[in-house]
Design a protein around this motif. Sequence first.
Motif, PDB file in Angstrom:
ATOM      1  N   LEU A  69       0.809  -1.217   0.000  1.00 21.41           N
ATOM      2  CA  LEU A  69       0.000   0.000   0.000  1.00 21.41           C
ATOM      3  C   LEU A  69       0.844   1.270   0.000  1.00 21.41           C
ATOM      4  N   ILE A  70       1.921   1.291   0.773  1.00 16.11           N
ATOM      5  CA  ILE A  70       2.652   2.548   0.888  1.00 16.11           C
ATOM      6  C   ILE A  70       3.637   2.770  -0.255  1.00 16.11           C
ATOM      7  N   GLU A 146      10.080   7.035   5.711  1.00 14.02           N
ATOM      8  CA  GLU A 146       9.733   7.705   4.459  1.00 14.02           C
ATOM      9  C   GLU A 146       8.234   7.995   4.372  1.00 14.02           C
ATOM     10  N   LEU A 147       7.412   7.154   5.010  1.00 12.85           N
ATOM     11  CA  LEU A 147       5.977   7.432   5.044  1.00 12.85           C
ATOM     12  C   LEU A 147       5.692   8.602   5.981  1.00 12.85           C
ATOM     13  N   ALA A 207      14.581   7.877  13.770  1.00 13.70           N
ATOM     14  CA  ALA A 207      13.921   7.845  15.081  1.00 13.70           C
ATOM     15  C   ALA A 207      13.117   9.125  15.308  1.00 13.70           C
ATOM     16  N   LEU A 208      13.643  10.269  14.846  1.00 15.13           N
ATOM     17  CA  LEU A 208      12.891  11.527  14.955  1.00 15.13           C
ATOM     18  C   LEU A 208      11.617  11.471  14.115  1.00 15.13           C
ATOM     19  N   ALA A 209      11.705  10.879  12.923  1.00 16.25           N
ATOM     20  CA  ALA A 209      10.499  10.729  12.092  1.00 16.25           C
ATOM     21  C   ALA A 209       9.468   9.881  12.823  1.00 16.25           C
ATOM     22  N   TRP A 241       1.992   2.835  10.303  1.00 17.33           N
ATOM     23  CA  TRP A 241       1.299   4.042  10.742  1.00 17.33           C
ATOM     24  C   TRP A 241       2.071   5.302  10.356  1.00 17.33           C
ATOM     25  N   THR A 242       1.342   6.378  10.147  1.00 14.81           N
ATOM     26  CA  THR A 242       1.946   7.682   9.942  1.00 14.81           C
ATOM     27  C   THR A 242       1.040   8.738  10.537  1.00 14.81           C
TER      28      THR A 242
END
Length: 245
Positions: A69-70, A146-147, A207-209, A241-242
């Motif tokens: 999907l992504i 990246e998502l 990790a920040l993302a 998840w995003t």
Amino acid sequence: MWVAGVDGCRAGWIAVLMRVDDRNTHRIVTASTLADIADAPEQPAVIAVDMPIGLPDRTQGSGRAPEQLIRSLLGERQSSVFAIPSRSAVEAMDYAEACTIAAATSDPSRKVSRQGFAIFPKIREIDALLRARPDLMPRVYEVHPELAFWALNECQALLQPKKVKGVPYGPGMALRRELLRESGLLPDALIEAPPPRGAAQDDFLDALAGLTVALDLARGGGQSFPDPPGRDAHGLPVAIWTLRR
């Protein structure tokens, strides 16, 4: 309430922990196991980790449903989304054996990439942890950096890669830091902080993302691919998840 964005690194795992109600209260740590992060003194209520959770008995097409999907959203960055094979392939300790099992448990038949095989130990670790401690399942969410950056970039794929031939790419790293700044979710001092010993700059950035997704989830946001999440044979969630946009 604390949350954490987590990525794998040379030391094991890197986590950036932050209080939801005070972005200037945060901590960057490395840990040898994910359990150490879950059981940290802050007891993060949401742990957004860049590692696959939930494994299929067989795969149809190019990996699990979340990966399929992504990829369509990420444009040229879709190569960063590895196709995770069947549980029995992930459990194989030898690369050739993993390829043989993956080919026999996929349709169309697919072997395992070397990059994918390299993260199998961490996939096995998180799988074993969640199966042994199902109370952690409501706290631990699979994310993909990246998502997360796609969502931060107004749901547009990033044109600059983060790495070129395995080496961090300056313009791509700078673009991702700028998106983190523009989000307003994280303080500049954290975004510009050096990674701790045992973690690379790109591990810290990932990790920040993840942390931005954790913050959004803690505030009632978040979106999953697929929606609703699937479940594997052991009841583990199968979704990436995003941030909700």
